[in-house]
Design an enzyme around this catalytic site. Structure first.
Site, PDB file in Angstrom:
ATOM      1  N   TYR A 169      46.624 -30.187 -16.685  1.00  0.00           N
ATOM      2  CA  TYR A 169      45.390 -29.870 -16.174  1.00  0.00           C
ATOM      3  C   TYR A 169      45.350 -29.233 -15.348  1.00  0.00           C
ATOM      4  O   TYR A 169      44.458 -28.289 -15.107  1.00  0.00           O
ATOM      5  CB  TYR A 169      44.150 -31.712 -15.503  1.00  0.00           C
ATOM      6  N   GLU A 171      47.879 -27.290 -14.051  1.00  0.00           N
ATOM      7  CA  GLU A 171      48.118 -25.438 -14.166  1.00  0.00           C
ATOM      8  C   GLU A 171      47.668 -25.107 -15.348  1.00  0.00           C
ATOM      9  O   GLU A 171      47.201 -24.557 -15.027  1.00  0.00           O
ATOM     10  CB  GLU A 171      49.854 -26.321 -14.631  1.00  0.00           C
ATOM     11  N   ASN A 198      36.024 -33.962  -7.232  1.00  0.00           N
ATOM     12  CA  ASN A 198      35.207 -35.244  -8.080  1.00  0.00           C
ATOM     13  C   ASN A 198      33.685 -36.039  -8.340  1.00  0.00           C
ATOM     14  O   ASN A 198      33.111 -35.818  -6.903  1.00  0.00           O
ATOM     15  CB  ASN A 198      35.456 -36.255  -7.621  1.00  0.00           C
ATOM     16  N   ARG A 210      38.183 -42.458 -14.761  1.00  0.00           N
ATOM     17  CA  ARG A 210      38.011 -42.473 -13.317  1.00  0.00           C
ATOM     18  C   ARG A 210      37.655 -43.315 -12.684  1.00  0.00           C
ATOM     19  O   ARG A 210      36.497 -44.227 -13.532  1.00  0.00           O
ATOM     20  CB  ARG A 210      36.974 -41.289 -13.588  1.00  0.00           C
ATOM     21  N   GLY A 231      45.421 -47.804  -1.519  1.00  0.00           N
ATOM     22  CA  GLY A 231      43.307 -47.744  -1.231  1.00  0.00           C
ATOM     23  C   GLY A 231      43.121 -46.433  -0.506  1.00  0.00           C
ATOM     24  O   GLY A 231      41.883 -46.738  -0.089  1.00  0.00           O
ATOM     25  N   PRO A 298      46.772 -37.664  -5.568  1.00  0.00           N
ATOM     26  CA  PRO A 298      46.544 -36.311  -4.228  1.00  0.00           C
ATOM     27  C   PRO A 298      46.362 -37.595  -3.091  1.00  0.00           C
ATOM     28  O   PRO A 298      44.666 -38.621  -3.267  1.00  0.00           O
ATOM     29  CB  PRO A 298      45.686 -35.563  -4.494  1.00  0.00           C
ATOM     30  N   ARG A 301      40.864 -35.757  -0.462  1.00  0.00           N
ATOM     31  CA  ARG A 301      40.466 -34.803  -0.885  1.00  0.00           C
ATOM     32  C   ARG A 301      39.378 -34.455  -0.401  1.00  0.00           C
ATOM     33  O   ARG A 301      38.886 -35.403  -0.563  1.00  0.00           O
ATOM     34  CB  ARG A 301      40.329 -34.359  -2.320  1.00  0.00           C
TER      35      ARG A 301
END
Ligand code: NAD
Ligand code: UDP
Length: 346
Positions: A169, A171, A198, A210, A231, A298, A301
């Site tokens: 996804y 790259e 998001n 998701r 979390g 990640p 973000r």
């Protein structure tokens, strides 16, 4: 498919077409991925603005239910097609949203995900080059990978694993951006590249995978809320209506503005905070359970949206609690209908 070389002697014609189109109010717009979560909202917005919309979708993650209400518009048509293969239609504008966006969905067939991003972009860019259409690319915050710069600015080149489970996804989308800028520089194609953070809202699939849809569906069904890792990782969540407004404003910028531009809500929340909000707003008695953190997930973000604010005059308006309430309403209704249908067929 018309070969791109055919265009070499038609540059002046394309310029004339573009001038005529800029004066034209209602346009013919191709939305690739139009049956998906974001695409279905975009198709609806464009139809309500009076445009003719051609939804091109292979229905891999998109749903008929997302667009069935749009079939009442005479100016709406649907073509079942995979963007990995070329497409030849006369259009004024193209939005390229075709690509699975949820990690479990894009990881299910990584080679096809990569082909979708790269060949899909190539095929739609060739169509844009041949028709003179302006073209929008739904790029992603994933081009920043697991970012070492926070919040993320467009000038940051990212921290991406080239061969991990998310790479097809990340790259793929990075390669698509490369193609967009090469077509802009070499073939004078008018491009608009949005890096989307998001986004959530109605028309997500209950099994999308998701975090927002997972937590809401789990809370409404009284199931355990699955927290991956501890979390503490963060995301910034944008309500879909705000994002679609950003698409429109980006598409309306002057031809010299190409992006990439971040589109997202800079409000940053830990995944635990999100779970707590969902439990509170649904009044659910679900409890939180821990699951392993996916590889290369990640840690943080958040978009820096200064460029979108200055160039587009855009910023999100819907707070997380309001957007979550609207999304909860949607899933509540959907799950009730599905339960009745299930009883009806049992
Ligand atoms: P989605 O999975 O709901 O929609 C994707 C749509 O594309 C679906 O209708 C699917 O059937 C279609 N599609 C997939 N592969 C295709 C192919 N090869 N040919 C034709 N159609 C194909 O996802 P979404 O959230 O609506 O995302 C739309 C776009 O926005 C994607 O390109 C995604 O990468 C990008 N994006 C979304 C988010 C987000 O938070 N929603 C964030 C960043 C980027
Ligand atoms: N996540 C989670 N529980 C879930 C789904 C996701 O804790 O049921 C986490 C996931 O590990 C990630 C964050 O929520 O840290 C956002 O995940 P999502 O798949 O929505 O988007 P992305 O990771 O692509 O930003």
């Amino acid at each position: 498919m018309r070969p791109i070389t055919n265009r070499i002697n038609t540059d002046s014609l394309i310029s004339e077409i573009r001038v005529l189109r800029s004066k034209q109010q209602a346009r013919h717009i191709l939305v690739a991925g139009g049956a998906g979560f974001l695409g279905s909202h975009l198709c609806e917005r464009l139809l309500k603005l009076g445009h003719t919309v051609i939804c091109v979708d292979n229905f891999s993650t998109g749903l008929e239910r997302n667009i069935s209400h749009l079939r009442d518009f005479k100016r709406f048509s649907v073509i079942r097609h995979d963007v990995v293969d070329p497409i030849d239609i006369e259009v004024d504008e193209i939005y390229n949203l075709a690509c699975p966006a949820s990690p479990p969905h894009y990881q299910a067939d990584p080679v096809h995900t990569m082909k979708t991003s790269v060949f899909g972009a190539l095929n739609l860019l060739e169509l844009a080059a041949c028709t003179g259409a302006r073209i929008f690319q739904a790029s992603t915050s994933e081009v920043y990978g697991d970012p070492l710069v926070h919040p993320q600015v467009e000038s940051y080149w990212g921290n991406v694993n080239p061969f991990g489970p998310r790479s097809c996804y990340d790259e793929g989308k990075r390669s698509a951006e490369t193609l967009f800028f090469d077509f802009h520089q070499r073939h004078d194609v008018e491009i608009k590249v949005a890096r989307i953070f998001n986004t959530y809202g109605p028309n997500m699939r209950p099994d999308d995978g998701r975090v927002v849809s997972n937590f809401i569906v789990q809370a409404l069904k009284g199931q355990d809320i699955t927290i991956y890792g501890d979390g503490s990782q963060t995301r910034s969540f944008c309500f879909v209506d705000d994002l679609i407004e950003g698409f429109q404003q980006l598409m309306a910028t002057e031809p010299s503005f190409t992006g990439p531009v971040n589109l997202g809500n800079p409000g940053e929340f830990t995944i635990l905070e999100l779970a707590e909000q969902v439990i509170k707003l649904t009044g659910s008695r679900s409890k939180m359970i821990r699951k392993p953190l996916p590889t290369d997930d990640p840690q943080q973000r958040r978009p820096d949206i200064s460029l979108a604010q200055s160039k587009l005059g855009w910023q999100p308006l819907v707070p997380l609690s309001t957007g979550l309430e609207r999304t909860i309403c949607y899933f509540d209704r959907l799950l009730t209908v599905e339960a009745h249908e299930w009883v009806g067929t049992a």
